[in-house]
Write an enzyme that holds these catalytic residues in place. Structure first.
Site, PDB file in Angstrom:
ATOM      1  N   LYS A   1      19.512   7.660  30.339  1.00 34.34           N
ATOM      2  CA  LYS A   1      20.420   8.735  29.909  1.00 34.34           C
ATOM      3  C   LYS A   1      21.738   8.738  30.670  1.00 34.34           C
ATOM      4  O   LYS A   1      22.679   9.446  30.295  1.00 34.34           O
ATOM      5  CB  LYS A   1      19.705  10.083  30.047  1.00 34.34           C
ATOM      6  CG  LYS A   1      18.534  10.216  29.082  1.00 34.34           C
ATOM      7  CD  LYS A   1      17.683  11.430  29.349  1.00 34.34           C
ATOM      8  CE  LYS A   1      16.505  11.478  28.370  1.00 34.34           C
ATOM      9  NZ  LYS A   1      15.601  10.310  28.486  1.00 34.34           N
TER      10      LYS A   1
ATOM     11  N   THR B   1       6.702  13.428  45.911  1.00 35.46           N
ATOM     12  CA  THR B   1       5.508  13.993  45.278  1.00 35.46           C
ATOM     13  C   THR B   1       5.578  13.915  43.758  1.00 35.46           C
ATOM     14  O   THR B   1       4.666  14.362  43.074  1.00 35.46           O
ATOM     15  CB  THR B   1       5.323  15.464  45.690  1.00 35.46           C
ATOM     16  OG1 THR B   1       6.527  16.196  45.397  1.00 35.46           O
ATOM     17  CG2 THR B   1       4.999  15.581  47.162  1.00 35.46           C
ATOM     18  N   GLY B   2       6.653  13.335  43.205  1.00 25.79           N
ATOM     19  CA  GLY B   2       6.757  13.147  41.760  1.00 25.79           C
ATOM     20  C   GLY B   2       5.910  11.986  41.284  1.00 25.79           C
ATOM     21  O   GLY B   2       5.238  11.312  42.080  1.00 25.79           O
ATOM     22  N   SER B   3       5.949  11.737  39.993  1.00 27.39           N
ATOM     23  CA  SER B   3       5.099  10.693  39.397  1.00 27.39           C
ATOM     24  C   SER B   3       5.350   9.328  40.013  1.00 27.39           C
ATOM     25  O   SER B   3       4.417   8.622  40.404  1.00 27.39           O
ATOM     26  CB  SER B   3       5.340  10.628  37.883  1.00 27.39           C
ATOM     27  OG  SER B   3       5.044  11.853  37.271  1.00 27.39           O
TER      28      SER B   3
ATOM     29  N   ASP C   1       8.477  20.688  47.399  1.00 21.32           N
ATOM     30  CA  ASP C   1       7.337  21.381  46.797  1.00 21.32           C
ATOM     31  C   ASP C   1       6.143  21.325  47.749  1.00 21.32           C
ATOM     32  O   ASP C   1       5.451  20.312  47.833  1.00 21.32           O
ATOM     33  CB  ASP C   1       6.994  20.741  45.454  1.00 21.32           C
ATOM     34  CG  ASP C   1       6.015  21.580  44.632  1.00 21.32           C
ATOM     35  OD1 ASP C   1       5.106  22.181  45.240  1.00 21.32           O
ATOM     36  OD2 ASP C   1       6.155  21.628  43.401  1.00 21.32           O
TER      37      ASP C   1
ATOM     38  N   ARG D   1      16.763  18.393  20.322  1.00 28.23           N
ATOM     39  CA  ARG D   1      17.073  19.418  21.319  1.00 28.23           C
ATOM     40  C   ARG D   1      18.479  19.219  21.876  1.00 28.23           C
ATOM     41  O   ARG D   1      19.043  18.132  21.757  1.00 28.23           O
ATOM     42  CB  ARG D   1      16.047  19.367  22.450  1.00 28.23           C
ATOM     43  CG  ARG D   1      14.636  19.733  22.021  1.00 28.23           C
ATOM     44  CD  ARG D   1      13.655  19.633  23.174  1.00 28.23           C
ATOM     45  NE  ARG D   1      13.538  18.268  23.685  1.00 28.23           N
ATOM     46  CZ  ARG D   1      12.710  17.910  24.665  1.00 28.23           C
ATOM     47  NH1 ARG D   1      11.946  18.815  25.252  1.00 28.23           N
ATOM     48  NH2 ARG D   1      12.653  16.659  25.064  1.00 28.23           N
TER      49      ARG D   1
ATOM     50  N   THR E   1      11.036  15.543  17.169  1.00 27.94           N
ATOM     51  CA  THR E   1      12.426  15.992  17.130  1.00 27.94           C
ATOM     52  C   THR E   1      13.198  15.320  15.995  1.00 27.94           C
ATOM     53  O   THR E   1      13.929  15.971  15.258  1.00 27.94           O
ATOM     54  CB  THR E   1      13.131  15.708  18.470  1.00 27.94           C
ATOM     55  OG1 THR E   1      12.919  14.336  18.826  1.00 27.94           O
ATOM     56  CG2 THR E   1      12.570  16.594  19.564  1.00 27.94           C
TER      57      THR E   1
END
Length: 339
Positions: free
Chosen positions: A135, A17-19, A44, A258, A199
């Site tokens: 990442k 159900t994510g993008s 979800d 961040r 940022t």
């Protein structure tokens, strides 16, 4: 796909159900009508309810919706019963949230990956493609470290499959334009305030569209021999150029980096260069000890080894999207939000 390996196959998408899961679903239903079953597996219920309104089982006979968490092995194993292909997209992905909730991140991204592998082996799944992230390359935050661990687990799984015909592979790419939590929808919401938080003004990122991400996943599903980590050749952008494209009249206010955030992202380190091959549209980081003959692989894909010391980083990329190109991409992706 030239020879459609999806015909009469059952596919399960974790985090469906994510993008990317939604984009994959849309693409598969539109372009591969002979799919036997498409299972959306996620925890979800509200997102599943909403997705089922868009793709109801009454209209799309192949669709199934399965509530479950990848941290629950028994539930996942039950969901994989009769499944041929798995696309593993479920993850805890927000860097700062992972830093604050490290145990939860490890349980989902590492424990969940182990469960997907074990359940796939136990249920005779044929192919598994796991989604990674830039990442995970030389990580400095927990999210990246857990995804690197996940990558290693899926690659190593090819060594423990025995005589099973399953193939495990990984796709690694940069920021997906328009995905939940990404910078562009965030800036679009902030634009009305007249201030866009930056940022670091030197920050760069890789950029890939949802459609490109979908096609890369399907490319890996079709072509992987098992153990490859695929990396796309995609452009970079400067975060300040994204801000200028979305809010040219807005103030760009520097707020600082961040926790756990990099100024630039890598997808291939110089240490990876010794096992990295250029496949044309993609790079592939091959396992150091593959379960197949490396020369056969090179000849089959006409693969060319990259130079020793090669690195693929968002700040030294050869291809960039400027402000005008970013505007066009945003208008294509978010046209309903802009007009």
């Amino acid at each position: 796909m030239t020879n459609d390996i999806l015909n009469n196959k059952s596919i399960l998408i974790t985090g469906g159900t994510g993008s990317l899961g939604r984009a994959l679903t849309k693409y598969l239903l539109e372009n591969h009508p002979a799919i036997k079953r498409l299972v959306i597996y996620s925890r979800d219920e509200q997102k599943q309810f909403q997705m089922a309104q868009e793709y109801p089982e009454s209209q799309y006979a192949c669709m199934r919706y399965f509530i479950g968490d990848i941290r629950d092995y028994e539930r996942l194993k039950r969901a994989l019963n009769g499944i041929d292909y798995v696309i593993h997209a479920a993850a805890m992905k927000h860097v700062h949230i992972a830093e604050y909730n490290p145990d939860e991140c490890v349980k989902t991204n590492v424990g969940g990956a182990e469960n997907v592998i074990r359940a796939s082996l136990e249920t005779n799944v044929e192919r598994v493609v796991a989604l990674s992230t830039d990442k995970a390359c030389a990580p400095i935050n927990l999210y990246g470290a857990t995804k690197l661990t996940s990558d290693k687990l899926f690659i190593a799984a090819n060594k423990i499959k025995g005589n099973r015909k399953v193939r495990f592979s990984v796709v690694r790419y940069g920021n997906v334009m328009g995905s939940n939590g990404s910078v562009i929808p965030f800036f679009l919401k902030k634009r009305a305030e007249g201030v866009l938080p930056i940022t670091d003004p030197n920050m760069t990122r890789f950029n890939i569209t949802l459609l490109e991400g979908v096609k890369m996943v399907l490319h890996a599903l079709e072509t992987a021999w098992g153990g490859e980590l695929f990396v796309p050749k995609i452009p970079s952008y400067k975060i300040t150029d994204v801000a200028s494209a979305i809010g040219p009249e807005c103030e760009q206010r520097i707020i600082g980096v961040r926790p756990g955030e990099k100024i630039h992202e890598e997808m291939i380190t110089s240490s990876d260069s010794f096992t990295t091959y250029d496949l044309g549209k993609y790079y592939a980081i091959l396992p150091q000890v593959p379960v197949w003959n490396i020369n056969d692989y090179i000849n089959f894909f006409k693969a060319e080894k990259v130079k020793p010391g090669f690195r693929y980083s968002s700040d030294s990329n050869e291809e960039w999207v400027n402000v005008d190109a970013i505007k066009m991409l945003i208008e294509t992706t978010f046209i309903s939000r802009l007009y």
